[in-house]
Each structure stands twice: as C-alpha cells, then as structure tokens.
Design a protein around this motif. Structure first.
Motif, PDB file in Angstrom:
ATOM      1  N   HIS A 146      16.962  -1.572   4.309  1.00  0.00           N
ATOM      2  CA  HIS A 146      16.330  -2.586   3.472  1.00  0.00           C
ATOM      3  C   HIS A 146      15.222  -3.307   4.253  1.00  0.00           C
ATOM      4  CE1 HIS A 146      16.834  -6.300   0.640  1.00  0.00           C
ATOM      5  NE2 HIS A 146      15.789  -5.578   0.325  1.00  0.00           N
ATOM      6  N   LEU A 147      15.513  -3.579   5.535  1.00  0.00           N
ATOM      7  CA  LEU A 147      14.509  -4.247   6.379  1.00  0.00           C
ATOM      8  C   LEU A 147      13.235  -3.393   6.494  1.00  0.00           C
ATOM      9  CD1 LEU A 147      14.404  -6.858   8.243  1.00  0.00           C
ATOM     10  CD2 LEU A 147      14.709  -5.269  10.129  1.00  0.00           C
ATOM     11  N   SER A 148      13.423  -2.085   6.666  1.00  0.00           N
ATOM     12  CA  SER A 148      12.259  -1.185   6.721  1.00  0.00           C
ATOM     13  C   SER A 148      11.457  -1.266   5.437  1.00  0.00           C
ATOM     14  CB  SER A 148      12.705   0.268   6.878  1.00  0.00           C
ATOM     15  OG  SER A 148      13.134   0.491   8.158  1.00  0.00           O
ATOM     16  N   GLU A 149      12.150  -1.253   4.305  1.00  0.00           N
ATOM     17  CA  GLU A 149      11.479  -1.353   3.004  1.00  0.00           C
ATOM     18  C   GLU A 149      10.655  -2.637   2.921  1.00  0.00           C
ATOM     19  OE1 GLU A 149      14.249  -1.312  -0.324  1.00  0.00           O
ATOM     20  OE2 GLU A 149      15.190   0.472   0.558  1.00  0.00           O
ATOM     21  N   VAL A 150      11.257  -3.745   3.355  1.00  0.00           N
ATOM     22  CA  VAL A 150      10.571  -5.038   3.281  1.00  0.00           C
ATOM     23  C   VAL A 150       9.290  -4.999   4.123  1.00  0.00           C
ATOM     24  CG1 VAL A 150      10.725  -7.470   3.966  1.00  0.00           C
ATOM     25  CG2 VAL A 150      12.638  -6.378   2.765  1.00  0.00           C
ATOM     26  N   PHE A 151       9.377  -4.465   5.329  1.00  0.00           N
ATOM     27  CA  PHE A 151       8.196  -4.417   6.196  1.00  0.00           C
ATOM     28  C   PHE A 151       7.169  -3.412   5.677  1.00  0.00           C
ATOM     29  CE2 PHE A 151       8.378  -7.306   9.736  1.00  0.00           C
ATOM     30  CZ  PHE A 151       9.678  -7.782   9.643  1.00  0.00           C
ATOM     31  N   ARG A 152       7.642  -2.326   5.084  1.00  0.00           N
ATOM     32  CA  ARG A 152       6.703  -1.357   4.493  1.00  0.00           C
ATOM     33  C   ARG A 152       5.943  -2.021   3.346  1.00  0.00           C
ATOM     34  NH1 ARG A 152       6.340   1.072   0.385  1.00  0.00           N
ATOM     35  NH2 ARG A 152       8.452   0.650  -0.340  1.00  0.00           N
ATOM     36  N   LYS A 153       6.681  -2.772   2.532  1.00  0.00           N
ATOM     37  CA  LYS A 153       6.073  -3.464   1.388  1.00  0.00           C
ATOM     38  C   LYS A 153       5.039  -4.493   1.876  1.00  0.00           C
ATOM     39  CE  LYS A 153       6.315  -4.130  -3.115  1.00  0.00           C
ATOM     40  NZ  LYS A 153       6.025  -3.016  -4.019  1.00  0.00           N
ATOM     41  N   ALA A 154       5.391  -5.195   2.949  1.00  0.00           N
ATOM     42  CA  ALA A 154       4.482  -6.231   3.472  1.00  0.00           C
ATOM     43  C   ALA A 154       3.195  -5.603   4.023  1.00  0.00           C
ATOM     44  CB  ALA A 154       5.188  -7.047   4.542  1.00  0.00           C
ATOM     45  N   ALA A 155       3.293  -4.338   4.477  1.00  0.00           N
ATOM     46  CA  ALA A 155       2.118  -3.675   5.067  1.00  0.00           C
ATOM     47  C   ALA A 155       1.420  -2.770   4.067  1.00  0.00           C
ATOM     48  CB  ALA A 155       2.556  -2.842   6.264  1.00  0.00           C
ATOM     49  N   GLU A 156       1.961  -2.694   2.847  1.00  0.00           N
ATOM     50  CA  GLU A 156       1.546  -1.668   1.869  1.00  0.00           C
ATOM     51  C   GLU A 156       0.029  -1.581   1.658  1.00  0.00           C
ATOM     52  OE1 GLU A 156       3.179  -2.028  -2.178  1.00  0.00           O
ATOM     53  OE2 GLU A 156       4.123  -0.098  -1.776  1.00  0.00           O
ATOM     54  N   ALA A 157      -0.607  -2.738   1.470  1.00  0.00           N
ATOM     55  CA  ALA A 157      -2.035  -2.720   1.155  1.00  0.00           C
ATOM     56  C   ALA A 157      -2.842  -2.100   2.305  1.00  0.00           C
ATOM     57  CB  ALA A 157      -2.528  -4.133   0.861  1.00  0.00           C
ATOM     58  N   ASP A 158      -2.294  -2.153   3.519  1.00  0.00           N
ATOM     59  CA  ASP A 158      -3.013  -1.633   4.689  1.00  0.00           C
ATOM     60  C   ASP A 158      -2.744  -0.160   4.958  1.00  0.00           C
ATOM     61  OD1 ASP A 158      -4.636  -3.672   5.567  1.00  0.00           O
ATOM     62  OD2 ASP A 158      -3.041  -4.682   6.676  1.00  0.00           O
ATOM     63  N   ILE A 159      -1.872   0.466   4.147  1.00  0.00           N
ATOM     64  CA  ILE A 159      -1.544   1.872   4.378  1.00  0.00           C
ATOM     65  C   ILE A 159      -2.346   2.734   3.400  1.00  0.00           C
ATOM     66  CG2 ILE A 159       0.306   3.599   4.385  1.00  0.00           C
ATOM     67  CD1 ILE A 159       2.221   1.148   4.928  1.00  0.00           C
ATOM     68  N   PRO A 160      -3.273   3.556   3.909  1.00  0.00           N
ATOM     69  CA  PRO A 160      -4.107   4.375   3.017  1.00  0.00           C
ATOM     70  C   PRO A 160      -3.251   5.245   2.094  1.00  0.00           C
ATOM     71  CG  PRO A 160      -4.968   4.433   5.245  1.00  0.00           C
ATOM     72  CD  PRO A 160      -3.636   3.740   5.319  1.00  0.00           C
ATOM     73  N   SER A 161      -3.581   5.239   0.813  1.00  0.00           N
ATOM     74  CA  SER A 161      -2.875   6.111  -0.138  1.00  0.00           C
ATOM     75  C   SER A 161      -3.870   6.554  -1.202  1.00  0.00           C
ATOM     76  CB  SER A 161      -1.666   5.386  -0.720  1.00  0.00           C
ATOM     77  OG  SER A 161      -2.081   4.288  -1.493  1.00  0.00           O
ATOM     78  N   GLU A 162      -3.416   6.780  -2.431  1.00  0.00           N
ATOM     79  CA  GLU A 162      -4.301   7.230  -3.504  1.00  0.00           C
ATOM     80  C   GLU A 162      -4.868   6.029  -4.263  1.00  0.00           C
ATOM     81  OE1 GLU A 162      -4.468  10.699  -5.317  1.00  0.00           O
ATOM     82  OE2 GLU A 162      -4.424  11.073  -3.148  1.00  0.00           O
ATOM     83  N   VAL A 163      -6.166   6.043  -4.510  1.00  0.00           N
ATOM     84  CA  VAL A 163      -6.756   5.016  -5.378  1.00  0.00           C
ATOM     85  C   VAL A 163      -6.319   5.333  -6.820  1.00  0.00           C
ATOM     86  CG1 VAL A 163      -8.922   4.031  -6.226  1.00  0.00           C
ATOM     87  CG2 VAL A 163      -8.742   4.792  -3.845  1.00  0.00           C
ATOM     88  N   PRO A 164      -5.895   4.316  -7.608  1.00  0.00           N
ATOM     89  CA  PRO A 164      -5.472   4.605  -8.992  1.00  0.00           C
ATOM     90  C   PRO A 164      -6.576   5.327  -9.788  1.00  0.00           C
ATOM     91  CG  PRO A 164      -4.985   2.322  -8.411  1.00  0.00           C
ATOM     92  CD  PRO A 164      -5.769   2.893  -7.274  1.00  0.00           C
ATOM     93  N   ASP A 165      -6.159   6.268 -10.626  1.00  0.00           N
ATOM     94  CA  ASP A 165      -7.111   7.074 -11.410  1.00  0.00           C
ATOM     95  C   ASP A 165      -8.101   6.239 -12.215  1.00  0.00           C
ATOM     96  OD1 ASP A 165      -6.074   9.400 -10.542  1.00  0.00           O
ATOM     97  OD2 ASP A 165      -4.964   9.898 -12.368  1.00  0.00           O
ATOM     98  N   HIS A 166      -7.630   5.112 -12.780  1.00  0.00           N
ATOM     99  CA  HIS A 166      -8.516   4.351 -13.667  1.00  0.00           C
ATOM    100  C   HIS A 166      -9.633   3.645 -12.898  1.00  0.00           C
ATOM    101  CE1 HIS A 166      -5.193   1.562 -12.645  1.00  0.00           C
ATOM    102  NE2 HIS A 166      -6.158   0.688 -12.564  1.00  0.00           N
ATOM    103  N   LEU A 167      -9.577   3.680 -11.566  1.00  0.00           N
ATOM    104  CA  LEU A 167     -10.663   3.105 -10.758  1.00  0.00           C
ATOM    105  C   LEU A 167     -11.569   4.198 -10.186  1.00  0.00           C
ATOM    106  CD1 LEU A 167      -8.745   0.297  -8.814  1.00  0.00           C
ATOM    107  CD2 LEU A 167      -9.931   0.143 -11.007  1.00  0.00           C
ATOM    108  N   CYS A 168     -11.345   5.441 -10.624  1.00  0.00           N
ATOM    109  CA  CYS A 168     -12.118   6.570 -10.094  1.00  0.00           C
ATOM    110  C   CYS A 168     -12.888   7.280 -11.202  1.00  0.00           C
ATOM    111  CB  CYS A 168     -11.184   7.582  -9.427  1.00  0.00           C
ATOM    112  SG  CYS A 168     -10.368   6.922  -7.965  1.00  0.00           S
ATOM    113  N   CYS A 169     -14.058   7.790 -10.835  1.00  0.00           N
ATOM    114  CA  CYS A 169     -14.896   8.533 -11.782  1.00  0.00           C
ATOM    115  C   CYS A 169     -14.240   9.875 -12.098  1.00  0.00           C
ATOM    116  CB  CYS A 169     -16.272   8.746 -11.146  1.00  0.00           C
ATOM    117  SG  CYS A 169     -17.336   9.827 -12.121  1.00  0.00           S
ATOM    118  N   LYS A 170     -14.276  10.245 -13.388  1.00  0.00           N
ATOM    119  CA  LYS A 170     -13.666  11.514 -13.824  1.00  0.00           C
ATOM    120  C   LYS A 170     -14.418  12.722 -13.247  1.00  0.00           C
ATOM    121  CE  LYS A 170     -10.643   9.927 -16.954  1.00  0.00           C
ATOM    122  NZ  LYS A 170     -10.538   8.698 -16.107  1.00  0.00           N
TER     123      LYS A 170
END
Lengths: 240, 240
Positions: A146-170
């Motif tokens: 659970h502690l890992s989850e909490v720290f992952r969540k706190a760092a989430e915005a800083d971890i590169p992932s996929e940009v949501p489709d609705h913010l990307c050109c088709k």
C-alpha cells in the motif's frame, strides 16, 4: 537607433549576447511601432528566447518563445518557422521539467525509504525477538504494498506514460499544439490538417465529409486542456 | 408478448420489480424492431436503470441510464426528460464515488498514522533518552510535512475541489454534459445554448456574433475529456 539583422540565425554565445542586448533595446523602445514587419517581430522574440535559454534564464526565455509562437501562428500557422519555434519551446519545457522532476523524485525516494525502514523496525520491536532472526527489519507485506502505491500515486504526474487520446491529433497522434475542430466534431492539429486539405483533398480525413479551410474553428477548450495537462506532465513535451 | 405501460413513472419497489422483468423480456426480444417509438425506448431504459439502481445493481443501472440519455439526446437534447435522466445518472455516479472514496480515504488514514508513529518512535530511539521527555514520539517536522504532502497528493482525486474552467460551460458554470462549439471557438452546454438561441436571440452569448442552431458542432474531444475527468473525480457529479 541600433539596427539588428534579425533574419539571420546566430547561435554562438557571443553573437547571442549581442542580439539579446539589441533586442532588449528594441523591445524597450516599443519597436512594433517602428515599422518592423510581423515576421521580423516573431524572429526577434525567437532570437531573444533562444539567447535567454542559453543564459539559463528559463522562465523569461520560454515566455519569449511563446510570444514568437503566437506571432508566427498569426502570420502562417503551417510555416516552417512555427514548427522550429515549437521545437525549441518544447525542448526548453522538457529540460525544465526534467530538472524539477528529478529533484521531486529523489526527495520522494528518501522519504519512502525512511518510512519502509521505520515501519520495519517498529514491527521488529513489536514481535518478540528470536535469536537467529535476520537483522534486516521488514514491514508487513500488505502495508508495504500500500505504501508503494501511495508513493507511486504521489509521483504519478512525473512518470512518463501515454497522453490521453482526446488531447492528441487523430493524424499525427501527437499532443495538440494548435487544435482546430471540423464540422464533423473531430479535432485535428491545425498545420497538419491544412497540409491535408492542400495536398490530399478538401475533405475531413476521418469522416471524408467535404471540408474547406474556412470551416475550421479553433478548439479553445481543448487548447486549454492541453495547456493544463502539460503544466502537470512536463514529460509530454518530449518530441518524438 | 407482454405490454408495459412505459409512459407512467412507477417508483415503489414492487412495481419496479415488475417493470424490470418485463423490460428485460422486451430487451431480450429485441423490441426495438417491434415498433416502439424512440421516446418509449428511452423511457424503457430509464425505468430499467432506476429499477436496477433500486436493487443496488449500480454498474448495470448506470449503463441503462446512459443508454436512455443517449436516446433522449438523439430525440430532443433540450427536453425535460434528458435533464431528469441526467439527474438520476449523476446521483447514482455520485453515490458510487462516495462509497468507494470513503473506503480509500479511510485506508490511507490508517497507513499515514502508522507511518507517523513509526517515524516518531524511530526518531526517539535515535536520540539519547532523556528522563522527563514526553512519551509521545514525534518525527522530524520537515519529514512529517513532506509525508502529509505525499498522502494529500495520493488522495487528491478524491478531495472535492474546483472543476477546471475548460470543462465547464461559460453560461451555467457547471461541468459539461453535452458540449457544443460555436464558430467563435467557444464551447457551451448544448441544451442551455439552444435555450439562449430560442429565448434570447440568435447570437453567440460571449462574442455576440450572429449564430444559428445549424452552426453548432459537438465538441467530441471535450466530451471525452469530461468523461475522463469524471472517471477520476466522481465528486464532480454532485448536482448544485
């Protein structure tokens, strides 16, 4: 009044120094009224931005590039210059994010490790000590998960992932820079859609409905959504 | 074939039970092809949704209400029924969020307290014990402040705050349900803008440019952005 050659790209430090000083003078003198064309105004802000970034004045440099981008889009949204300015701006924003996020993640790691250690040693004090038990104190596995989850969540915005489709050109699949919506309700990157209308044909790329340039409308709400997303997720400035 | 009175709002449990069974039969029999009008189809899904929610079958109930909403918008986006279905759907989604977030926050609180206690007692063991020192172990204030920040960040999506402006209608200031964009690039809530065009005048409420109903385009990207936001921030379903 000093005259500056703004149509030339000077990139070594000494030259940039000079350009910055001259540009500052021009800006202070309100040079817009002195008859420089919009293209030159854009170039001046672009050079100023690059020079400030070179001097590591990030906030001011980014502001100058944003101004150049606005001017460039006003003149010709599909131009090579607009693309070049965007690339420089994105690079600067990405560097800024990299620098800040590195510090944030390091700080989080220190705290997470302290928590893991403290929970572990407390657990060891809680159970009766058995001779031969490892000296390495370990916490309750469920609690640590659970502690890992909490720290992952706190760092989430800083971890590169996929940009949501609705913010990307088709078409490009990249995050929007200057989104426009067509009468079919679909949003595209302006420069790319203009290229399509000019080179491929006068129809909506997804629905294939007839489409003319004058029917494009800037999707201001999505532009704002992208701005908010990039403010939170600086890694999304990374260019492919 | 059973006939069901779908134009009547039955809300007590026994009646709903009956409606559910009959509606399920109708749905299984693919009753759309049996000549029920779209309005009746919408009403059937609406009743089915309400009944399933009454039986605490949230996921299925919400799905039926969403179907009813789509059908209702297809028939008349500014109707009283569409508003009523939205209200029921929002209530159900809000309850679902309330239930789940309560459990998440409670679990976070337990872990946070365990960390605070463990860090405190470890600090006490780290410094030499002085007679007369409080028994209550306290951690390093800087560390505790950072820990609070981390847990606040982890709980952030569950803490009601302001919905971003770009996801809200400029007229109602509420989060979008069915956003449409005008030729000026501004996005509004469809039913509200239609009301404005009918009752106030044929112009864009913000720019005051001439505007006709046929010029409205659904802002699909913003609709998707709202959906994603509500998935993460269920509290935003709360009705004013």
């Amino acid at each position: 009044m000093p005259r500056v050659q703004v149509g030339m790209w000077v990139k070594n430090e000494g030259e940039i120094e000079m350009v910055v000083m001259s540009k500052r003078f021009l800006v202070e003198e309100n040079w817009q009224v002195q008859g420089l064309r919009m293209g030159q105004e854009m170039e001046a802000h672009y050079m100023l931005g690059l020079a400030l970034l070179q001097r590591q004045e990030y906030a001011e440099g980014i502001k100058a590039l944003e101004k150049a981008l606005d001017l460039g889009r006003g003149a010709n949204p599909a131009s090579y210059m607009v693309e070049e300015i965007w690339q420089e701006l994105a690079k600067a924003k990405y560097s800024e994010w990299e620098h800040l996020s590195h510090a944030r993640i390091e700080r989080l790691d220190v705290l997470r490790e302290a928590c893991v250690k403290a929970l572990g040693s407390q657990r060891m004090h809680g159970v009766s000590r058995v001779i031969g038990l490892s000296n390495e104190a370990e916490g309750d596995p469920e609690q640590l998960k659970h502690l890992s989850e909490v720290f992952r969540k706190a760092a989430e915005a800083d971890i590169p992932s996929e940009v949501p489709d609705h913010l990307c050109c088709k078409i490009t699949l990249d995050i929007f820079r200057d989104p426009v919506i067509t009468p079919s309700g679909i949003t595209y990157e302006r420069a790319v859609l203009l290229g399509h209308l000019q080179k491929v044909g006068k129809f909506d790329p997804v629905t294939r409905e007839p489409l003319n340039q004058h029917q494009l409308v800037p999707n201001l709400a999505i532009k704002e959504a992208v701005r908010a997303y990039l403010d939170e997720h600086g890694w999304a400035y990374k260019l492919n």
